[in-house]
Design a protein around this motif. Structure first.
Motif, PDB file in Angstrom:
ATOM      1  N   VAL A 181       7.373  -1.425   6.939  1.00 50.53           N
ATOM      2  CA  VAL A 181       7.192  -0.012   6.617  1.00 50.53           C
ATOM      3  C   VAL A 181       8.415   0.526   5.891  1.00 50.53           C
ATOM      4  O   VAL A 181       9.550   0.317   6.324  1.00 50.53           O
ATOM      5  CB  VAL A 181       6.945   0.827   7.890  1.00 50.53           C
ATOM      6  CG1 VAL A 181       6.643   2.275   7.525  1.00 50.53           C
ATOM      7  CG2 VAL A 181       5.815   0.231   8.719  1.00 50.53           C
ATOM      8  N   TRP A 182       8.159   1.233   4.797  1.00 48.32           N
ATOM      9  CA  TRP A 182       9.217   1.823   3.989  1.00 48.32           C
ATOM     10  C   TRP A 182       8.935   3.306   3.803  1.00 48.32           C
ATOM     11  O   TRP A 182       7.773   3.730   3.807  1.00 48.32           O
ATOM     12  CB  TRP A 182       9.288   1.145   2.619  1.00 48.32           C
ATOM     13  CG  TRP A 182       9.529  -0.332   2.693  1.00 48.32           C
ATOM     14  CD1 TRP A 182       8.621  -1.299   3.033  1.00 48.32           C
ATOM     15  CD2 TRP A 182      10.743  -1.010   2.431  1.00 48.32           C
ATOM     16  NE1 TRP A 182       9.202  -2.543   3.002  1.00 48.32           N
ATOM     17  CE2 TRP A 182      10.514  -2.396   2.628  1.00 48.32           C
ATOM     18  CE3 TRP A 182      12.016  -0.598   2.040  1.00 48.32           C
ATOM     19  CZ2 TRP A 182      11.497  -3.351   2.455  1.00 48.32           C
ATOM     20  CZ3 TRP A 182      13.004  -1.545   1.862  1.00 48.32           C
ATOM     21  CH2 TRP A 182      12.743  -2.915   2.069  1.00 48.32           C
ATOM     22  N   ILE A 183       9.992   4.099   3.629  1.00 47.10           N
ATOM     23  CA  ILE A 183       9.807   5.519   3.350  1.00 47.10           C
ATOM     24  C   ILE A 183      10.542   5.876   2.058  1.00 47.10           C
ATOM     25  O   ILE A 183      11.613   5.348   1.762  1.00 47.10           O
ATOM     26  CB  ILE A 183      10.294   6.407   4.509  1.00 47.10           C
ATOM     27  CG1 ILE A 183      11.791   6.225   4.764  1.00 47.10           C
ATOM     28  CG2 ILE A 183       9.492   6.119   5.779  1.00 47.10           C
ATOM     29  CD1 ILE A 183      12.348   7.200   5.803  1.00 47.10           C
ATOM     30  N   ARG A 184       9.921   6.760   1.286  1.00 50.66           N
ATOM     31  CA  ARG A 184      10.522   7.237   0.047  1.00 50.66           C
ATOM     32  C   ARG A 184      10.175   8.720  -0.120  1.00 50.66           C
ATOM     33  O   ARG A 184       9.069   9.139   0.191  1.00 50.66           O
ATOM     34  CB  ARG A 184      10.003   6.454  -1.172  1.00 50.66           C
ATOM     35  CG  ARG A 184      10.464   5.002  -1.235  1.00 50.66           C
ATOM     36  CD  ARG A 184      11.960   4.891  -1.485  1.00 50.66           C
ATOM     37  NE  ARG A 184      12.420   3.516  -1.641  1.00 50.66           N
ATOM     38  CZ  ARG A 184      12.780   2.708  -0.663  1.00 50.66           C
ATOM     39  NH1 ARG A 184      12.714   3.141   0.595  1.00 50.66           N
ATOM     40  NH2 ARG A 184      13.198   1.492  -0.897  1.00 50.66           N
ATOM     41  N   PRO A 185      11.131   9.538  -0.610  1.00 51.64           N
ATOM     42  CA  PRO A 185      10.869  10.981  -0.765  1.00 51.64           C
ATOM     43  C   PRO A 185       9.994  11.281  -1.976  1.00 51.64           C
ATOM     44  O   PRO A 185      10.203  10.744  -3.067  1.00 51.64           O
ATOM     45  CB  PRO A 185      12.277  11.563  -0.939  1.00 51.64           C
ATOM     46  CG  PRO A 185      13.077  10.447  -1.546  1.00 51.64           C
ATOM     47  CD  PRO A 185      12.514   9.175  -0.969  1.00 51.64           C
ATOM     48  N   LEU A 186       9.025  12.162  -1.773  1.00 53.70           N
ATOM     49  CA  LEU A 186       8.126  12.561  -2.860  1.00 53.70           C
ATOM     50  C   LEU A 186       7.661  13.991  -2.628  1.00 53.70           C
ATOM     51  O   LEU A 186       7.056  14.298  -1.598  1.00 53.70           O
ATOM     52  CB  LEU A 186       6.909  11.635  -2.924  1.00 53.70           C
ATOM     53  CG  LEU A 186       5.791  12.072  -3.880  1.00 53.70           C
ATOM     54  CD1 LEU A 186       6.289  12.067  -5.329  1.00 53.70           C
ATOM     55  CD2 LEU A 186       4.561  11.195  -3.728  1.00 53.70           C
ATOM     56  N   LEU A 222       5.499   4.900   2.867  1.00 53.71           N
ATOM     57  CA  LEU A 222       5.191   6.273   3.225  1.00 53.71           C
ATOM     58  C   LEU A 222       5.867   7.190   2.208  1.00 53.71           C
ATOM     59  O   LEU A 222       7.096   7.272   2.154  1.00 53.71           O
ATOM     60  CB  LEU A 222       5.705   6.597   4.627  1.00 53.71           C
ATOM     61  CG  LEU A 222       5.335   5.628   5.763  1.00 53.71           C
ATOM     62  CD1 LEU A 222       5.913   6.124   7.083  1.00 53.71           C
ATOM     63  CD2 LEU A 222       3.834   5.459   5.869  1.00 53.71           C
ATOM     64  N   ALA A 223       5.065   7.862   1.400  1.00 59.31           N
ATOM     65  CA  ALA A 223       5.589   8.771   0.381  1.00 59.31           C
ATOM     66  C   ALA A 223       5.428  10.195   0.899  1.00 59.31           C
ATOM     67  O   ALA A 223       4.317  10.730   0.951  1.00 59.31           O
ATOM     68  CB  ALA A 223       4.824   8.586  -0.928  1.00 59.31           C
ATOM     69  N   LYS A 228      10.456  13.670   8.939  1.00 60.27           N
ATOM     70  CA  LYS A 228       9.093  13.430   9.428  1.00 60.27           C
ATOM     71  C   LYS A 228       8.621  12.028   9.052  1.00 60.27           C
ATOM     72  O   LYS A 228       7.927  11.361   9.826  1.00 60.27           O
ATOM     73  CB  LYS A 228       8.138  14.482   8.876  1.00 60.27           C
ATOM     74  CG  LYS A 228       8.373  15.875   9.439  1.00 60.27           C
ATOM     75  CD  LYS A 228       7.395  16.878   8.863  1.00 60.27           C
ATOM     76  CE  LYS A 228       7.629  18.272   9.449  1.00 60.27           C
ATOM     77  NZ  LYS A 228       6.685  19.279   8.892  1.00 60.27           N
ATOM     78  N   ALA A 229       9.003  11.574   7.864  1.00 65.48           N
ATOM     79  CA  ALA A 229       8.635  10.224   7.439  1.00 65.48           C
ATOM     80  C   ALA A 229       9.294   9.182   8.333  1.00 65.48           C
ATOM     81  O   ALA A 229       8.669   8.188   8.722  1.00 65.48           O
ATOM     82  CB  ALA A 229       9.024  10.007   5.983  1.00 65.48           C
ATOM     83  N   GLU A 230      10.564   9.392   8.661  1.00 62.88           N
ATOM     84  CA  GLU A 230      11.280   8.460   9.534  1.00 62.88           C
ATOM     85  C   GLU A 230      10.643   8.429  10.920  1.00 62.88           C
ATOM     86  O   GLU A 230      10.513   7.359  11.534  1.00 62.88           O
ATOM     87  CB  GLU A 230      12.752   8.864   9.633  1.00 62.88           C
ATOM     88  CG  GLU A 230      13.598   7.950  10.517  1.00 62.88           C
ATOM     89  CD  GLU A 230      13.642   6.515  10.034  1.00 62.88           C
ATOM     90  OE1 GLU A 230      13.668   5.608  10.896  1.00 62.88           O
ATOM     91  OE2 GLU A 230      13.637   6.286   8.807  1.00 62.88           O
ATOM     92  N   LYS A 231      10.249   9.586  11.413  1.00 62.19           N
ATOM     93  CA  LYS A 231       9.586   9.653  12.719  1.00 62.19           C
ATOM     94  C   LYS A 231       8.272   8.861  12.692  1.00 62.19           C
ATOM     95  O   LYS A 231       7.959   8.109  13.618  1.00 62.19           O
ATOM     96  CB  LYS A 231       9.316  11.107  13.092  1.00 62.19           C
ATOM     97  CG  LYS A 231       8.650  11.299  14.450  1.00 62.19           C
ATOM     98  CD  LYS A 231       8.530  12.784  14.774  1.00 62.19           C
ATOM     99  CE  LYS A 231       7.892  13.002  16.154  1.00 62.19           C
ATOM    100  NZ  LYS A 231       6.468  12.607  16.189  1.00 62.19           N
ATOM    101  N   ALA A 232       7.504   9.017  11.595  1.00 61.33           N
ATOM    102  CA  ALA A 232       6.242   8.284  11.457  1.00 61.33           C
ATOM    103  C   ALA A 232       6.497   6.787  11.402  1.00 61.33           C
ATOM    104  O   ALA A 232       5.780   5.985  12.024  1.00 61.33           O
ATOM    105  CB  ALA A 232       5.508   8.753  10.198  1.00 61.33           C
ATOM    106  N   ILE A 289       0.850  -1.186   0.000  1.00 57.38           N
ATOM    107  CA  ILE A 289       0.000   0.000   0.000  1.00 57.38           C
ATOM    108  C   ILE A 289       0.889   1.240   0.000  1.00 57.38           C
ATOM    109  O   ILE A 289       1.747   1.396   0.885  1.00 57.38           O
ATOM    110  CB  ILE A 289      -0.909   0.045   1.247  1.00 57.38           C
ATOM    111  CG1 ILE A 289      -1.524  -1.326   1.527  1.00 57.38           C
ATOM    112  CG2 ILE A 289      -1.968   1.132   1.092  1.00 57.38           C
ATOM    113  CD1 ILE A 289      -2.386  -1.871   0.439  1.00 57.38           C
ATOM    114  N   LEU A 290       0.710   2.117  -0.963  1.00 58.06           N
ATOM    115  CA  LEU A 290       1.490   3.351  -1.070  1.00 58.06           C
ATOM    116  C   LEU A 290       0.567   4.523  -0.720  1.00 58.06           C
ATOM    117  O   LEU A 290      -0.498   4.674  -1.315  1.00 58.06           O
ATOM    118  CB  LEU A 290       2.050   3.506  -2.478  1.00 58.06           C
ATOM    119  CG  LEU A 290       3.140   4.545  -2.699  1.00 58.06           C
ATOM    120  CD1 LEU A 290       3.947   4.208  -3.959  1.00 58.06           C
ATOM    121  CD2 LEU A 290       2.590   5.963  -2.820  1.00 58.06           C
TER     122      LEU A 290
END
Length: 302
Positions: free
Chosen positions: A63-68, A39-40, A46-50, A13-14
């Motif tokens: 859970v993965w984070i990517r910059p967008l 998490l886009a 903030k994404a890392e904190k989430a 899920i993105l």
């Protein structure tokens, strides 16, 4: 509120704008339901904190984070390339991110910021991710819109700015009307294994209201619902089996939902879709081509 059992096998899920508010709650519930979550977000800290907040609830969460940055076509294209490289199949895209600047701002390409981020950025992102979505057995796109679409009008001469910004409400209304038109148009154009639906999350007490004057927020707050309530609903739209094969719907998480008559104007909807393809440099959806491509890759891997 629509429901249904959450499917037990893992999906990807993105979710855009998922470091806070509705997006974060949607991501949290998806992760705790054993789905893989991307998490886009524009801000990586903030994404890392989430991400860490979710991992505190379940250390085994995927859970993965990517910059967008949805205000930059270049960022969107780089993001889509990264997703296609790292996640060959995406089961659900939740177009959640939204902004409401009190003064007029512009995207990297010179579009009025709300039209550019809330709508056009998600338009481009959705189309660039269609190849990975089409590989899912039953892919879903969920567009977070608003009852505020009722105040919207599609006016091409405002796409790159307005003479009168008026606290941003006309621009906001236009972006949210365009969101629903996109959802409806995709529902008519996508292959049968893909659905597209829109949702008004209710009047949610979230970071969305951080820029409005304090006295207005104080008056509004008694009518607001929690992000927890709406985020759970949106997560269900993305992965619950109660949403199997449902497409072209526009619903509310909170109370009745008035709908603009403009949503019935298929000529306007088609024009906006074709114009948005031109503005973003993408080809209109070709359902047969998407299906052939997905089937070809599946046969190659089998």
């Amino acid at each position: 509120m629509a429901g249904g059992n959450i499917l037990t096998y893992k999906k990807t899920i993105l979710i855009t704008g998922s470091n806070a508010g509705i997006g974060f709650i949607t991501a949290k519930h998806a992760a705790l339901a054993k789905q893989r979550v991307i998490l886009a977000c524009r801000s990586m800290p903030k994404a890392e904190k989430a991400k860490q907040e979710i991992l505190q609830l379940d250390p085994n969460a995927d859970v993965w984070i990517r910059p967008l940055d949805l205000g930059s076509f270049d960022s969107i294209r780089k993001f889509a390339e990264t997703i296609e490289r790292d996640f060959p199949v995406v089961d659900a895209l939740v177009n959640n991110a939204g902004i409401y600047p009190m003064s007029e701002e512009y995207t990297a390409e010179g579009f009025e910021m709300q039209f550019g981020v809330n709508y056009l950025g998600h338009f481009l992102l959705s189309h660039l991710l269609l190849p990975v979505l089409s590989k899912a057995p039953a892919a879903r796109i969920v567009h977070v819109s608003s009852v505020g679409h009722m105040m919207g009008n599609i006016k091409p001469n405002t796409f790159r700015g307005r003479k009168l910004y008026l606290w941003g409400m006309p621009a906001y209304g236009q972006s949210k009307l365009a969101n629903v038109m996109l959802s409806n148009e995709l529902s008519r154009r996508l292959p049968v294994n893909m659905t597209s639906n829109a949702v008004h999350p209710g009047y949610v007490d979230s970071d969305f209201f951080r820029n409005i004057p304090g006295f207005i927020y104080k008056a509004l707050r008694k009518f607001l619902v929690s992000a927890e309530f709406s985020g759970k609903h949106i997560q269900e739209m993305a992965v619950a089996d109660g949403w199997n094969n449902r497409t072209g719907e526009f619903i509310s998480s909170q109370g009745p939902l008035p709908k603009s008559r403009k949503l019935n104007d298929l000529k306007l909807s088609n024009w906006l879709y074709e114009e948005s393809c031109r503005l973003t440099g993408v080809e209109p959806v070709d359902a047969e081509k998407l299906t052939r491509s997905a089937n070809l890759e599946a046969s190659t891997l089998s």
